[in-house]
Every structure is written in structure tokens, then in C-alpha cells.
Design a protein around this motif. Structure first.
Motif, PDB file in Angstrom:
ATOM      1  N   ASP A 167       0.818  -1.217   0.000  1.00 45.32           N
ATOM      2  CA  ASP A 167       0.000   0.000   0.000  1.00 45.32           C
ATOM      3  C   ASP A 167       0.854   1.271   0.000  1.00 45.32           C
ATOM      4  OD1 ASP A 167       0.961  -0.038   2.634  1.00 45.32           O
ATOM      5  OD2 ASP A 167      -0.909   0.782   3.456  1.00 45.32           O
ATOM      6  N   ASP A 178       2.660   3.499  -8.087  1.00 39.54           N
ATOM      7  CA  ASP A 178       1.368   3.622  -7.420  1.00 39.54           C
ATOM      8  C   ASP A 178       0.294   2.709  -8.009  1.00 39.54           C
ATOM      9  OD1 ASP A 178       2.436   5.474  -5.704  1.00 39.54           O
ATOM     10  OD2 ASP A 178       1.561   7.221  -6.694  1.00 39.54           O
ATOM     11  N   GLU A 182      -2.507  -1.409  -3.401  1.00 41.59           N
ATOM     12  CA  GLU A 182      -3.912  -1.366  -3.006  1.00 41.59           C
ATOM     13  C   GLU A 182      -4.071  -0.420  -1.821  1.00 41.59           C
ATOM     14  OE1 GLU A 182      -5.721  -5.705  -3.332  1.00 41.59           O
ATOM     15  OE2 GLU A 182      -3.746  -5.783  -2.384  1.00 41.59           O
ATOM     16  N   ASP A 183      -5.289   0.014  -1.569  1.00 43.74           N
ATOM     17  CA  ASP A 183      -5.513   0.840  -0.386  1.00 43.74           C
ATOM     18  C   ASP A 183      -5.711  -0.054   0.837  1.00 43.74           C
ATOM     19  OD1 ASP A 183      -8.592   0.612   0.344  1.00 43.74           O
ATOM     20  OD2 ASP A 183      -8.472   0.778  -1.838  1.00 43.74           O
ATOM     21  N   ASP A 185      -7.916  -0.295   3.320  1.00 47.09           N
ATOM     22  CA  ASP A 185      -9.204  -0.934   3.601  1.00 47.09           C
ATOM     23  C   ASP A 185      -9.440  -2.145   2.704  1.00 47.09           C
ATOM     24  OD1 ASP A 185      -9.706   0.918   5.566  1.00 47.09           O
ATOM     25  OD2 ASP A 185     -10.973   2.202   4.316  1.00 47.09           O
ATOM     26  N   THR A 186      -9.079  -2.014   1.419  1.00 48.55           N
ATOM     27  CA  THR A 186      -9.236  -3.143   0.494  1.00 48.55           C
ATOM     28  C   THR A 186      -8.368  -4.316   0.920  1.00 48.55           C
ATOM     29  OG1 THR A 186      -9.801  -1.685  -1.357  1.00 48.55           O
ATOM     30  CG2 THR A 186      -8.949  -3.882  -1.900  1.00 48.55           C
TER      31      THR A 186
END
Length: 463
Positions: A167, A178, A182-183, A185-186
Motif C-alpha cells: 500500500d 502507485d 492497493e488501499d 481498507d481493500t
């Protein structure tokens, strides 16, 4: 199985010994001939020749063979089978920045073919249990985690896939671009879903899931903390890369003011439920801390040599009482490396650096078996040949050319890996007469080649 040289790894060796298997468990190990079963259906022994004395019992003569526990691969990246032979003269960071581009285009079809070939290749080198660290999930490319789980089911090896993640892209001071991260929360949601769907904690399990953020230079501190919290809440293990190169240490010191091991210790990432890949550049205090916390290390000698990363301090880790297993690492940094060959690589690299007594053949075999089982928290079921343990057994032919060496363990570990006569996973034959039988061997190879060609086509626009 009888008349084999049986190495239990737990202590005893029987130059003319036997192993008896009932179902998926070992029921007897010892010297001399195997005892007669109480009834024809009560016992089945592992076979080198395939001949059966009764309909339900297979009793074979394994003269000329060495019996060991099945080998355990503690670190791998199966998807990389599709990207072998690229960036062959690069350091780790350069190699990664080159390969992130084609990897960003992989899909479930690529992963399925690469995992089938990679796991088949591991089985052919005596591997009965393998981990996999899959940390890159391009959007819209299908269910990559499910693809490798299905490949392991087909090949028939015990599988410990690690749901990896990144992340921290370039815009946040990380290494990967980038578009391949992934972010937070995902990541947490998808990791929890993978555990809930696949993790099987039951005795004899063929499938267990670990939580595995990629590395300190590709993930945020928050992801490491959330991942540890999730893993410990779910009762699964933690895995990541650590201290692989000096570049990583410079990066971590610049970002956090600590060595990689000190940083991970500061956020609660050392402990008996953690194993770390590589650990090449450890300081004396790091080595002691890994031993004190019972944190495992996955030693990947060929990959470390191929990337010029260095030689891990395995001898010192073992002397301090730390847990060390063996790993192949991804095929893109260890092209076509067999797991059994890593015993020899580990022995020779330790001796090249620390002298001829730095690592013995039997120590290397223990790392490849019981050491790996400890890394995965399964030493009660795997890693040695003892009654009650799972019937994961490798039978190697040490007659023929190998018979010129009196000690079959030395013949196995020091020279070219001998032919694999039989590989059993839970009593089921996966390799017979040096040939993969669960998936046709040629078919597994073709699937791996097709995965490579597909990935190269998909990646043309970014290469």
C-alpha cells in the motif's frame, strides 16, 4: 516400505529401516523389516516399486533408497514462473522496478499456469509442503489467489498461501509504482475474506493461509499494524520479507531511523507466529532478538546469490537457537531452482564464508524439513518421520552413481540431487519414478510456458 536408509530428522537413523503408513499417518518407523499388518486393510506402506502383496497392503523393497521427510518450502512467489530470465544482472531494487511493469498485467490465467508449473517443479524436487507469498493484485484481472489455491489442489501438495499486499507506492516514499498498490481498507477486507474462505486449521490440513504484507519498503506502518492485529485475531501466521539487501537497510534507516529488524520489533512483528524471508543483513543484536522471540527465518540461498544480495548468517542463527527453514524464493530470481538443491547451496555458501564446519549435511536437511515445519507452526505434524505424524515422505535413489558415497545423506545433500523414486503427501503418491503423476508432467510444463508467453504478450505495452 523396508530396506531403506531412513533418516527421521528427529534424531534416529536406520540404515536398514522401515516405515509403515496407515491412511495419511505414519504408524511405525524403525530398524529391520516392517511388521506384518494385523489385517490386509489395516496398514499400507509407502512404495518405491508399486508392487502390492495384497489388494489393500503395499509392501515393497526400498533397497538402495534414502527415505527423508518431505521437504518444506518456506518462501516462494509462484506467479514469477511466468517472468523468468528477465533483469538477470540486476540488484534487487533494479530487478523489482523492472519487473513491476510486466507483473502489473498478470491475470488469473497467468497465475494458474505459473502455479501449476511451479508447484509441479517443487514436487519433483521432494517438496510436500509449500508456502507462496502473493502480494500483487492488479485490478480487474480475476481471482489470482483462487487460481493458485486450485493449482495446489491439482498438484496435490500441502499449501500455505500468504495473502500479501502493498500500500506504499512511489508517491508515499515506497518502491513500487502507485498503480500496483492497493488501499489499506481493500487489503484488510480481501485478506480477511481469503482467511475465511480458505484457511483450514484442522489436523492434517492441506490448506492454511497466512497474512503477508510485502516488505517494510512497500507497505505503511499502519498496514503492518492492522495485518498483525487481523492475523492474531484469526489465529493465523504472519510473514514478510526482511533485511534482504543493504539497499533495504539504507532505505529503512533513512525512513525510520532503525534497522529493518529493529523496526519490525518496534511494532510487534517479531514472535513465534512470524517467519521472515531472507534475513541476509542482520546485526548481532538482530540475530539474538530473532532467537529470543522464536521468530522464524526462510533462508533462500540461490536467490540471494543470483541477486548479489549476500549470504545470510544461517550458522549464527542456528547457533543462537533460532528457527531456520529453506525456501526457493520466486522463480524470477531463482530460475528453475529445485528445493532439494537448496540444501547444497546453503551448505556451500555457509562454508565459503565461515569455513568447512559451518553447516553440515544433516543440519541442512533439518532446515529443509523440521525447520520449515517450525516456521509454519506445524512441527507437531510435519518435518520428521515419526509415528503419528503425517505421511509426507520422500524416497530418493542413492544407488547407482550415488552409491560411491558411503553416507547417503552426504550423497543426497552434497552432490547432484538423486532421482526421486516416490513422493507421498498424506500417503498419496504425487511423484512416482521421478515423474509427476497428479497432473501429467508434460502438461504442467506446457501450462508454465503458456503462462510466460501470455504474460509477455500482456506486458508488451509496458516493457
Amino acid at each position: 516400505m523396508e530396506n531403506a536408509h531412513v533418516v527421521t530428522v528427529s534424531g534416529a537413523e536406520y540404515p536398514d529401516g522401515h516405515i509403515v503408513v496407515d491412511g495419511d499417518r505414519i504408524t511405525a518407523v524403525g530398524p529391520g523389516k516392517a511388521p506384518e499388518p494385523a489385517s490386509a486393510s489395516a496398514s499400507a506402506s509407502a512404495s518405491a516399486s508399486g508392487s502390492a502383496s495384497t489388494r489393500d497392503t503395499e509392501r515393497i523393497d526400498a533397497a538402495g533408497c534414502l527415505a527423508t521427510p518431505g521437504l518444506i518450502n518456506t518462501h516462494h512467489h509462484l506467479y514469477q514462473w511466468a517472468s523468468q530470465g528477465l533483469a538477470v544482472d540486476s540488484t534487487l531494487f533494479d530487478w523489482l522496478t523492472t519487473l513491476y511493469k510486466p507483473w502489473s498485467k498478470m491475470d488469473a490465467e497467468v497465475v494458474a499456469g505459473a502455479a501449476t508449473a511451479g508447484l509441479g517443479w517443487l514436487a519433483k524436487s521432494g517438496c510436500t509442503t509449500s508456502t507462496d507469498h502473493h502480494y500483487l493484485f492488479p485490478k480487474g484481472r480475476g481471482d489470482l489467489f483462487a487460481a493458485e489455491v486450485e493449482a495446489a489442489r491439482e498438484i496435490g501438495v500441502r499449501f500455505h498461501p500468504c495473502r500479501g499486499s502493498m500500500d506504499r507506492g512511489e508517491s508515499q516514499g515506497g518502491l513500487p509504482p502507485d498503480e500496483v498498490v492497493e488501499d489499506l481498507d481493500t487489503i484488510i477486507a480481501e485478506t480477511e475474506a481469503a482467511i475465511d474462505r480458505y484457511h483450514d486449521p484442522s489436523p492434517g490440513s492441506m490448506l492454511r493461509v497466512a497474512v503477508a504484507p510485502c516488505s517494510p519498503f512497500t507497505v505503511t506502518r499502519e498496514l503492518l499494524l492492522k495485518s498483525a492485529e487481523l492475523a492474531r485475531d484469526k489465529g493465523v501466521r504472519l510473514h514478510t520479507h526482511l533485511a534482504e539487501t543493504l539497499d533495504e537497510e539504507e532505505h529503512t534507516r533513512e525512513q525510520f531511523g532503525m534497522t529493518p529488524a529493529e523496526y519490525m520489533d518496534s511494532i510487534g512483528w517479531l514472535g513465534p507466529d512470524v517467519w521472515l524471508a531472507h534475513c541476509v543483513h542482520l546485526h548481532d543484536t538482530d540475530v539474538k532478538r530473532l532467537a529470543e522471540t522464536r521468530t522464524g527465518t526462510a533462508h533462500c540461498p540461490s536467490s540471494n546469490a543470483r541477486l548479489g544480495a549476500g549470504i545470510a548468517r544461517v550458522s549464527r542463527l542456528l547457533a543462537e537457537g533460532a528457527t531456520v527453514g529453506l525456501g526457493v524464493d520466486g522463480p524470477a530470481s531463482a530460475e528453475l531452482v529445485p528445493l532439494a538443491g537448496e540444501l547444497r547451496q546453503a551448505i556451500y555458501l555457509q562454508r565459503a564464508r565461515y569455513g568447512p564446519t559451518a553447516l553440515t549435511a544433516r543440519q541442512a536437511l533439518e532446515m529443509a524439513t523440521l525447520g520449515g515445519a517450525r516456521c509454519l507452526g506445524r512441527e507437531d505434524e510435519l518435518g520428521s518421520l515419526e509415528p503419528g505424524k503425517l505421511a509426507d515422505i520422500a524416497l530418493w535413489r542413492v544407488d547407482g552413481f550415488h552409491a560411491a558415497v558411503d553416507d547417503p545423506v552426504v550423497a543426497f545433500a552434497f552432490g547432484q540431487t538423486p532421482p526421486l523414486q516416490r513422493l507421498l503427501v498424506g500417503g498419496r503418491t504425487v511423484v512416482d519414478d521421478d515423474t509427476l503423476v497428479t497432473v501429467p508432467q508434460d502438461e504442467a510444463g506446457r501450462r508454465g510456458a503458456a503462462a510466460h508467453h501470455r504474460l509477455m504478450r500482456l506486458a508488451e505495452e509496458v516493457l
